[in-house]
Design an enzyme around this catalytic site. Sequence first.
Site, PDB file in Angstrom:
ATOM      1  N   HIS A  37       4.998  -4.450  10.813  1.00  0.00           N
ATOM      2  CA  HIS A  37       4.719  -3.795   9.535  1.00  0.00           C
ATOM      3  C   HIS A  37       5.756  -4.300   8.523  1.00  0.00           C
ATOM      4  CE1 HIS A  37       4.554  -0.363   6.707  1.00  0.00           C
ATOM      5  NE2 HIS A  37       3.371  -0.072   7.233  1.00  0.00           N
ATOM      6  N   ASP A  45      10.251   0.222  16.652  1.00  0.00           N
ATOM      7  CA  ASP A  45       9.521   0.971  15.625  1.00  0.00           C
ATOM      8  C   ASP A  45       8.411   1.746  16.345  1.00  0.00           C
ATOM      9  OD1 ASP A  45       7.539   1.731  13.851  1.00  0.00           O
ATOM     10  OD2 ASP A  45       7.615  -0.095  12.665  1.00  0.00           O
ATOM     11  N   GLN A 102       3.624   4.018  15.204  1.00  0.00           N
ATOM     12  CA  GLN A 102       2.243   4.162  15.680  1.00  0.00           C
ATOM     13  C   GLN A 102       2.169   4.650  17.120  1.00  0.00           C
ATOM     14  OE1 GLN A 102      -0.515   3.934  13.913  1.00  0.00           O
ATOM     15  NE2 GLN A 102       0.484   3.241  12.048  1.00  0.00           N
ATOM     16  N   LYS A 117       2.893  10.814  10.989  1.00  0.00           N
ATOM     17  CA  LYS A 117       1.915  10.160  11.874  1.00  0.00           C
ATOM     18  C   LYS A 117       1.826  10.894  13.209  1.00  0.00           C
ATOM     19  CE  LYS A 117       2.865   5.632   9.842  1.00  0.00           C
ATOM     20  NZ  LYS A 117       1.734   5.359   8.981  1.00  0.00           N
ATOM     21  N   CYS A 159      -0.193  -3.319   5.218  1.00  0.00           N
ATOM     22  CA  CYS A 159       1.257  -3.576   5.173  1.00  0.00           C
ATOM     23  C   CYS A 159       1.679  -4.500   6.312  1.00  0.00           C
ATOM     24  CB  CYS A 159       2.059  -2.280   5.236  1.00  0.00           C
ATOM     25  SG  CYS A 159       1.741  -1.204   3.853  1.00  0.00           S
TER      26      CYS A 159
HETATM   27  C1  LIG Z   1       4.106   0.196  12.703  1.00  0.00           C
HETATM   28  C2  LIG Z   1       4.557   0.890  11.455  1.00  0.00           C
HETATM   29  N1  LIG Z   1       5.847   0.845  11.116  1.00  0.00           N
HETATM   30  C3  LIG Z   1       6.323   1.469  10.026  1.00  0.00           C
HETATM   31  C4  LIG Z   1       5.486   2.181   9.195  1.00  0.00           C
HETATM   32  C5  LIG Z   1       6.050   2.852   7.991  1.00  0.00           C
HETATM   33  O1  LIG Z   1       5.957   4.235   8.131  1.00  0.00           O
HETATM   34  P1  LIG Z   1       6.360   5.213   6.934  1.00  0.00           P
HETATM   35  O2  LIG Z   1       5.562   4.754   5.748  1.00  0.00           O
HETATM   36  O3  LIG Z   1       5.958   6.552   7.415  1.00  0.00           O
HETATM   37  O4  LIG Z   1       7.816   5.079   6.716  1.00  0.00           O
HETATM   38  C6  LIG Z   1       4.127   2.244   9.490  1.00  0.00           C
HETATM   39  C7  LIG Z   1       3.192   2.957   8.599  1.00  0.00           C
HETATM   40  O5  LIG Z   1       2.010   2.740   8.622  1.00  0.00           O
HETATM   41  C8  LIG Z   1       3.658   1.588  10.659  1.00  0.00           C
HETATM   42  O6  LIG Z   1       2.370   1.633  11.006  1.00  0.00           O
END
Ligand SMILES: Cc1ncc(COP(=O)(O)O)c(C=O)c1O
Length: 435
Positions: free
Chosen positions: A152, A229, A232, A255, A393
């Site tokens: 991401h 991370d 998900q 999430k 993203c």
């Molecule tokens: C794999 C992953 N990492 C990071 C993020 C960023 O999350 P946040 O916008 O809640 O900080 C997302 C959001 O879709 C994501 O899917």
Amino acid sequence: MTTPDLERAGRPSAGRSPTAVPFPRLTPPPAFSPELARQDFPILHRTVNGKPLVWLDNGATTQKPRQVIEAVAGFYGAGNSNIHRGAHTMAREATEAYEAGRAAVARFLGAASPDEIVFVRGTTEAINLVAQSWGRSHLGPGDDILVPVLEHHSNIVPWQLVAKETRARVVPVPLRPDGQIDFGAYADLLSMRTQLVVISQASNVLGSVPPVKEMTALAHRYGAKVLVDGAQAVAHFPVDVQDLDADFYAFSGHKLFAPTGIGALYAKPEVLESMAPWQGGGNMIESVGFDRTTYAPMPHRLEAGTGHISGVVGLLAALNWLTSFDRDAIAAYENGLLAYAQQALATVPGLELLGSAPDRIAVLTFTLAGHDPAGIADWLDRDGIAIRAGHHCAQPALAHYGLDSAARASLALYNTSEEVDQLVASLGRLVQTAA
Ligand SMILES: Cc1ncc(COP(=O)(O)O)c(C=O)c1O
């Protein structure tokens, strides 16, 4: 809920003494019931454009059960106070709730202590915190940060920013044609220059679940730290940071059925101790003087200013709600739903699913010949079906497939095969209308 209701919902029956469990077990564990779980979600009973809502945008954010909504409303209705300050009952109660939230996150992630948990706005802020605090003091010219192409943007851009400041290098780890991380290439890229490896535990584009534990073990052989991370992953399967041996683990509450604006960063205690403050202000200090300022112990040193107290209250309620279910039963249910959705979508003429990793969460990203993703999302929206369209993203991951945009249906524990049928039927009508 009564005990039979709890069992039908896939929750372990509360209060049953261990000695009462027959051995060998004669009945299979209760299957997870999405119908019972979805009764907790008021929003799933609304209509959109005159049709019952079908929420298939869980990768972007999940809906909130009434337990979370009531906990947040209850905090503002009867418990609102700032924390760690003020010698009064309300401040003490709010502080206890906040710290109970920290302890619940630690248990949820399998951390050894609540002191290893830093509250942040979400995954993005957690990663930026590590980049700015740990990164600026541990990275230097010639150091490598390994970043899979699948990541991401929030797990790419913070590293680019800190690499520019420290003159370290961001090194992309390539994908195989099936969308999985190329493990051989990863092993070849690791070297004594590697200071950090970052990996998503589940991809928001392909749903693929890479071998994080093995990748971490390999990185550690070179002395590199590993940031996972979990944005998900956390809603779909149990996580154990100690088993993964991750140095950092980040996730977002929203999430995970909790409010927006709250998330957590886990870090190993020895790694936390090596981190400098990244923001200054109240809460993170021990004493302030113009000649000398000293800092609070971890994790408070990284939590400047008033935190998102109601968010933590909501996160605690969400974790209590989610962990009241048998999480293996949830994962089994979601895997079945994923297989069903993959087969059903394959019947739509011209539809192609991205990625074919065998180990995955229920994320279905697709293209439909002759239709741009924004148009697909718009069409489905008229049928009350919410999906996501765009670059998700993750532009480098889409570029791997020669795409700049795709449609994505992402499922959660409250989705059903009937909802998948509605998605497929609506897509079928779109294809027919265009023919
Ligand atoms: C794999 C992953 N990492 C990071 C993020 C960023 O999350 P946040 O916008 O809640 O900080 C997302 C959001 O879709 C994501 O899917």
